[in-house]
Design a protein around this motif. Structure first.
Motif, short mmCIF file in Angstrom:
data_model
loop_
_atom_site.label_atom_id
_atom_site.label_comp_id
_atom_site.label_asym_id
_atom_site.label_seq_id
_atom_site.Cartn_x
_atom_site.Cartn_y
_atom_site.Cartn_z
N PRO A 155 0.81 -1.22 0.00
CA PRO A 155 0.00 0.00 0.00
C PRO A 155 0.85 1.27 0.00
O PRO A 155 1.97 1.29 0.53
N ILE A 156 0.31 2.31 -0.56
CA ILE A 156 1.00 3.59 -0.71
C ILE A 156 1.57 4.10 0.63
O ILE A 156 0.89 4.09 1.65
N GLY A 157 2.82 4.50 0.60
CA GLY A 157 3.45 5.16 1.74
C GLY A 157 3.95 4.26 2.84
O GLY A 157 4.65 4.72 3.74
N LEU A 158 3.63 2.95 2.82
CA LEU A 158 4.03 2.07 3.91
C LEU A 158 5.41 1.46 3.65
O LEU A 158 5.79 1.18 2.51
N ILE A 159 6.16 1.27 4.74
CA ILE A 159 7.49 0.65 4.64
C ILE A 159 7.33 -0.80 4.19
O ILE A 159 6.53 -1.56 4.75
N HIS A 160 8.11 -1.19 3.18
CA HIS A 160 8.04 -2.56 2.68
C HIS A 160 9.42 -3.01 2.21
O HIS A 160 10.36 -2.22 2.14
N PHE A 161 9.54 -4.30 1.90
CA PHE A 161 10.84 -4.89 1.57
C PHE A 161 10.65 -6.17 0.77
O PHE A 161 9.56 -6.75 0.73
N GLN A 162 11.75 -6.60 0.13
CA GLN A 162 11.80 -7.91 -0.51
C GLN A 162 13.18 -8.53 -0.23
O GLN A 162 14.18 -7.81 -0.21
#
Length: 220
Positions: A155-162
């Motif tokens: 979702p837009i603006g949320l911290i994320h990773f792979q």
């Protein structure tokens, strides 16, 4: 009656302000607005000058080379090939962009955010551990292991990773609903800002020894 009208006007203005504050890439008002760097014989729209529509050509909407693997020989073991308005001028005002992400074995796309876009990612090769964290105070982690053909949304603006948890290279393609979604890599922004953030402040914020903060700042 006047008070009632004033109230409705106030509500309408508040709703308008709210909608404007929540908006990002606006809808286009013409078929094409191919971005060009110079203002001569052009119209300024959404941060770019538009080429005269009568002068646009197929190459304005074309990008070549997404099949070429990116160089993952870096400290995080990944490479992002960005196809945004700077790569395809014809994307201007269309509110969409694309990236190819290559991961070396155990390579990662570190925690980051896109301030102006939601991202939808699909794995083409390999196995990825992906996830995002919701905002305060819950800070819930939503995480999933993805295999070839699997899809996940950030979702837009949320911290994320792979994170590539496989023994071989991995490849993913992601679409974003902005021509210029932006990216803020958390570690780079916090420990690599220019000029540096006061290490005493960061030490307290992250509950770390000041020497650890200074070490991290030197790394970034």
């Amino acid at each position: 009656m006047k008070k009632g009208v004033s109230f409705l006007v106030a509500v309408a203005l508040m709703a308008l302000a709210s909608s404007l504050a929540a908006a990002f890439d606006p809808s286009p008002l013409q078929d094409t607005c191919v971005a060009i760097p110079e203002p001569e014989n052009a119209v300024f729209v959404n941060g770019k000058f538009c080429k005269n529509p009568n002068l646009t050509v197929a190459e304005d909407f074309f990008f070549q080379g997404l099949n070429i693997p990116g160089n993952t020989a870096n400290r995080v073991g990944s490479n992002v090939t960005t196809v945004n308005v700077d790569a395809i001028p014809g994307l201007n005002t269309l509110g969409i962009s694309l990236v190819r992400i290559d991961y070396a074995p155990y390579g990662q796309n570190p925690p980051h955010t896109h301030p102006r876009a939601t991202e939808i990612l699909t794995v083409l090769e390999g196995t990825l551990l992906v996830g995002f964290v919701t905002s305060n105070p819950q800070n819930r982690l939503f995480s999933k292991v993805l295999n070839k053909g699997d899809v996940f949304v950030f979702p837009i603006g949320l911290i994320h990773f792979q994170f590539n948890i496989g023994h071989t290279n991995a490849v993913a393609i992601a679409g974003l609903n902005s021509q210029n979604p932006g990216v803020i890599t958390i570690a780079d922004a916090v420990f690599g800002s220019n000029p540096p953030i006061n290490p005493d402040f960061l030490a307290r914020a992250f509950q770390l020894d000041k020497k650890v903060v200074e070490y991290l700042q030197a790394r970034f």
